[in-house]
Structure formats: C-alpha cells, structure tokens
Design an enzyme around this catalytic site. Sequence first.
Site, PDB file in Angstrom:
ATOM      1  CB  VAL A  12     -24.303  22.193  45.431  1.00 32.98           C
ATOM      2  CG1 VAL A  12     -25.810  22.157  45.672  1.00 32.98           C
ATOM      3  CG2 VAL A  12     -23.840  23.637  45.257  1.00 32.98           C
ATOM      4  CE  LYS A 100     -24.581  29.284  38.447  1.00 32.47           C
ATOM      5  NZ  LYS A 100     -24.151  29.251  39.827  1.00 32.47           N
ATOM      6  CD  GLU A 124     -36.730  28.877  45.222  1.00 31.91           C
ATOM      7  OE1 GLU A 124     -37.956  28.771  45.111  1.00 31.91           O
ATOM      8  OE2 GLU A 124     -36.128  29.949  45.009  1.00 31.91           O
ATOM      9  N   GLY A 129     -29.234  31.177  45.156  1.00 33.44           N
ATOM     10  CA  GLY A 129     -28.809  30.214  46.186  1.00 33.44           C
ATOM     11  C   GLY A 129     -29.935  29.902  47.153  1.00 33.44           C
ATOM     12  N   GLY A 182     -11.539  32.768  48.336  1.00 33.72           N
ATOM     13  CA  GLY A 182     -12.353  31.688  47.794  1.00 33.72           C
ATOM     14  C   GLY A 182     -13.694  32.166  47.251  1.00 33.72           C
ATOM     15  CE  LYS A 200     -26.671  32.630  39.845  1.00 37.07           C
ATOM     16  NZ  LYS A 200     -25.642  33.221  40.730  1.00 37.07           N
TER      17      LYS A 200
END
Lengths: 408, 408
Positions: A12, A100, A124, A129, A182, A200
């Site tokens: 990320v 998260k 956000e 995601g 993956g 979440k």
Amino acid sequence: MAKIAVLGHGVVGSGTVEVLLKSKQSLEKKAGQELEVKYILDLRDFPDSPYKDKFVKNFDVILNDPEVKVVVEVIGGINPSYEYVKSSLLAGKSVVTSNKELVAVKGAELLKIAHENNVNFFFEASVGGGIPIIRPLHQCLSADKIIGIAGILNGTTNYILTKMIRDNMAFGDALAIAQKLGYAERDPSADIEGADACRKICILASLAFGKHVYPESVHTEGITKVTAEDVEYCENFGGSIKLIGWAQRQDNGKIAIMVCPAFIREESQLAGVNDVFNAILVCGDTTGDVVFYGKGAGKLPTASAVVADVVIAAKLNSSSNTLYWEDSENQDFVEKKENIVCGHYIRLSGVTKAQAEQVFGSVKYLVRANAPEGEIAFTTEPISEKECADKLEQLGGELMGNIRILDY
Amino acid sequence: MAKIAVLGHGVVGSGTVEVLLKSKQSLEKKAGQELEVKYILDLRDFPDSPYKDKFVKNFDVILNDPEVKVVVEVIGGINPSYEYVKSSLLAGKSVVTSNKELVAVKGAELLKIAHENNVNFFFEASVGGGIPIIRPLHQCLSADKIIGIAGILNGTTNYILTKMIRDNMAFGDALAIAQKLGYAERDPSADIEGADACRKICILASLAFGKHVYPESVHTEGITKVTAEDVEYCENFGGSIKLIGWAQRQDNGKIAIMVCPAFIREESQLAGVNDVFNAILVCGDTTGDVVFYGKGAGKLPTASAVVADVVIAAKLNSSSNTLYWEDSENQDFVEKKENIVCGHYIRLSGVTKAQAEQVFGSVKYLVRANAPEGEIAFTTEPISEKECADKLEQLGGELMGNIRILDY
C-alpha cells in the site's frame, strides 16, 4: 504546499507514493496547493527506487520536521504504528491510515488526540479498500439513525466461498487456490478465522453508533468449518453462504454484533458479490438500505482511498470534528452473544426428524442430492444463541453444520 | 446557530423539515451548532401545519434576512428556482438543492457564483435520491481518473422494466401498474422518455470529467419502444434490459454519453438492481469498479440527502472549492452520437439470416420460444451508431427492436 511523509513502503505504501506522483497535477488542483512526498520511512533499503533520496529509517526525522503536514501510516499492526501515529497527532500533523487493526483497537483514543490537537485522523482505506464507505457513512448519511450494517468485508474469504459455491470445492482446496493466486497469505488465519472482518465491522459499528466497539467484544467465527455440503443445502434453500460482519441496533438499545458465515437469500444485494469483491450494506432509518460495492483490497484501490484522504487532510486547517466516536471501557452496550437472536441452518446426523421437531418445534427441512442415510438439515425460527445451543445439546446426535440466517 | 429557509413544501420539502426536526439533536451535534428552520416558502396555505408560523410567500423576506445561512431549494424546475438560488448565493447564503433539472442546466454557473461568494452549492440529493454519490465521487474517488459511469438513474422506468421482465408484461400494462402504485406520474414522459435520467448522467459526467455536459448534447432514448419480445430474447442471451445513463472517456479524449435501454449481462452488478431501486457504477483508473445502490427517490431518502448537505453547509464558513466543473458553451468534447461505438441487439422481420450476415458480417443469433415465422434477432460486434444505421437501411425489412449492448 503540503509536505507528506509515508510510513512504510510495502504494497500500500509504494502504491500511495505511485498514485501521489502519477496524478500529481489533478490532486494538487483538488488540494488547492502543491503536494510533495518529503519522506518515506522504511527499515529496508531500496537502492534502486526512483525515490531513494526520500527514504529515512528514523521516525524522529519526520516527527521533528515542522514542514510535514500529513503523515501516512501504512505499516500495519499496532507496534510501532500506534506510537508513530500518536506522536504525529500530538505534534500537530494530520494522519491518514489504512491500518484497520490500529483503528479498531486505538481509534477512539487517536480521534480524541487528533481533535485536541486540531488536526485530522482519517482512515477511509481501513474498511473496504477503495470503496468509499467511511466518509459516506459519516457525512452523507448523517441525517439517518443507522439501524444496521452488514458487510462482506474480507475478499480472501469471499473468494474461497465463491470457489466452494461455483465449483463445488472443499474449503481446503479453495484455500490452496487462493494462496496460489496470492489472494490468501501463507498464514491465512487472520482472514479465514474472521479477525480481519472483525476489525472492520468494529470500525463501522463504532462510527455508526458513536461508541467504540472493541474486537474482543465481538463473537467472531471464520469460514474454516463451512463445508461443501452446507453450501449445497443453502443453494437449494435459495441463497448462498457469505462471511458477514454485521451490527444491528436492537429494541433494547444494545448493539448486536458478530462475524460469522451466514446464509444470505438470493435476492439480497449481498448475494451477488463474488470473488475478491467486498460490499457493505447500511440501513438507515430514513434512507433505507444503501449498498457500497467494489474492490476491498489491492495495492491501487487501497492507495486511491489513502490518497483521497491525504488530499482532504492537506486542504483542511482544522479538525473535522464530526468524524468521532466515544471511547468506552464499559462494553455493556454490546449485546451478549448468548442473547443475540437469528434463525439457524442446522445439519446433523444420528437423530430423527421427529426428535428434531420435538426439540426445535417448527422447522423447515432442506434437501440435497445423494445425502447419506441419517443426515438431516433444517432451518429454525429466530432463536437466541443460548436457546440454540441448549436445544442442540438436548437433541444430541452429531452436529455437522450450523450457519446463521441473516435477512439483509 | 444556523438558520435555514426551505423553498417549497411539496414531498421533498415537507420531508426535509420533518427530518430536520425529528433528528434535531443528533444533527446539531454533527453541525456543531443549533439548526433552526426559520422560513418555509410556498404559495399555498397550510393552515393546519404545525409549522404554520414559518410560512412566507415572498422570497424577498428570506433573501433580505441576514440570519438565513442556508437556503434549501426543493421547488424543482428552472423557474423560479434558478432566480431564487442565484440571488441566495449572491447574497452570501449557501444553497442545498435536490433539483436535478436546475443542476443539469445551470450547475456550472451556480457553482461559479457560489465560489465567487465564498459559499456552497450542494446537490447530493439531485442524483440517486438517498444514495451517497456526489460527495463520494468528488471526495473519496479524487485520486482516480474516472474512466466511465453507468447508472440505473430512474426508479420509475426500472420498476416498469422489472415488471416486464418478471411478469412478461407489455410496456403499457407495466406503466399502468406503476401509475396505480404512485411510482409513475400521470404524465410520465420525463421518466419514460429518459429526460430525468439524462439530467442525472449530465450532473455525474460534469462532475467526473470537469466540464459541463448539457442535456441537449446527450442522445436520449426512453423505454417506450422496449417490447416483451426484446426482454425475452435478452433474457435468453443471459442478461436483462435496463435504462442506462452512461458516460465514458474515450481514447480520443472525448466523452461518449447517452441515455438508452441497454442489454446488461447477468454478472453485472447493475443486473440485479430491480424495482424502484437505483445503482450507479463508477469506474476509476486506480480503484476499478465501485457501485452505489439504494433508493433513488422517495420523500425520506431524498430528504435525508438534503439534510446531510444542510449539516455540512451549516458547518462550513467558506467555499468547498473542489466541488466544481467548468462551464463550456462549446460541447465539442462530447462525442457525436454517430461516432459512439457499441454492440447492438437487433430484431427484425422480412429479411433472411443470409441477408443479415451479408450486411452485418459476423452476428450471433438469439432465440425465443414461439417466435413468429420470419422474425430474426441477433447481436452485432461493436459498431458505430452511423455504421449501424447505415447497415440497417441497407438491409431493409421491418426493424422491431434495437437495443445497445453495454459492458458494465
């Protein structure tokens, strides 16, 4: 000019830097100012990176640089993320995170610190995601009293369940394929045991209901016990099995919240959400059901959500104080698991239909082709967890499947 | 304290006042201040209304009251809404509207006036009723370059098409039921001819692509020519017919935009959107497909979106200047209809398959039970509108159905 530090150069983190540079011009127009990535924090060396002059290994360089306005935390986990985020906020820097776990465990505290220091803590990307959900929930649905939330919040498990449903595959085989592609990590436990979805739904429930719901308050079941047989029975019953994180305002004022594999009827907007996609259904008292759908993970979708938060954080010169929930050591507002009520799908052997009816009263039998002698499967009326467990004990036999039936 | 004036006391207007009063406490917490409806403008008398002391008939009372910070325009149409909104913005008052016609026709101008006067012009409720779409599109997806948007933007036509599909009903019969249930107006033309959907896709395209697309630039077809036969063929082909407003960034830099009945494959997230529900799919270059689903109309869902905008407008003390698009008298950036390319479903009689293949080349035939002698139905490869029209003219026969095939 807003200078940005990105903590972590993993999937990320590198995506965030990539999006910030690729769309620099349009982002700066939206932010009303120049945006510059000044630092990237990572303990590893990236000698071939085009941004190699931006790397630092010592967080204090960032903390002590008054030019840094926005800190992006994409390291994950609690340590050292928590300390980095907290000290950044205390130093008057806004923080954007996709983490998260950090938000689910420390959200209330960090939001409070952000507001006390007149800066922002945005997350956000921590749920869904690239799907816009946090900002729509707290801004666009602000006129609604939220009644319930139910989401397919984990792409890995949704992929595995989709393979089980479409290809009539056993859990282990589907997991192996997900790992090969993956979609699942080598140690897949946080996904398949439900911990990721739990974090979440805690974030969404805290935001929707205004009080921090901690992960340890939430009964969490993963999908490891779901079998191809359960999938088949549920398909014949007119729906499919999804791993759902859900939270529901009850008549007694408490919040029922759980993560579990659940039967979702075919007509639900959650039923057609397949593969690695996520969807979140929010039910408001004035708006009714609203559903948000998209890619719940992945480098660029998640980076896109992070960068959108960065743009807003760069623009704001004060705390956006509506993004907030109260801390609550006392979790009594969370309904005890034993009192949570829903219908159950039950599959067992070694008992007769007559015995099942004697204990459970009115049941509805389900069928599948080539079911072995002695196996029965049925659905119950809505009953509490305690009542269900008591009745199953009273009934005896071998319990092979127990899936909750949710009406979203 | 923010004082509010609501222009219009029809369905949405009365809903707005109702939600503002019902949720006063939680809204004020979110707005960080008291919120008071000071005026309601309506030419009619409401002697029995609990708010009868708030009614005024002269807009100047509102315009000249410096205490009014937010004006809510829910009258609809261009006159007198446009004058009221414009003069409110010029007087330094923020405006919130649900009026899609006003935004589609005057949006660029009103946004410019808002920014010049350091106030806000918000219109979340103008598209998708209670579905959050405007704010997510401009805030949460701000790191994305939007590639395309496709939406089921009109609940009335979606209800009619759902009846045609589920109950194998003719268009006229389905419309009559929709009117009986209050889903379609006595004069249903703005819905069934596509004008309502056209306004909404213009607003979304203007926001997504940054330049005002005017309704007259958009080729718009309604659903009046869709037949039960077309519905049946399309179902057998693996999908359904929906009225889609869509806008797509093309390789040549222009925007292809259209409102038309379209074949949507079963796997699409738009295919399962039935009855009066709306859904909007947004495709971004980094996030991929994101879908927003919910009730696209109705008193309370629309009022909820209006009130959420009011809360933000009350809080802000300056213009939120990213919600913006440029005006453009020159609509050359909109692709000419004749150049827009997509696959077509075509149903006709009076020609042979051999003739059809001679003209259209590779086609795929569709089937339905009990098709009359001489009727053929097929799908084409992607071709331009002009090419399709030319080929149909060349082929001759009686054209009975022509539905575009969209890949959303």
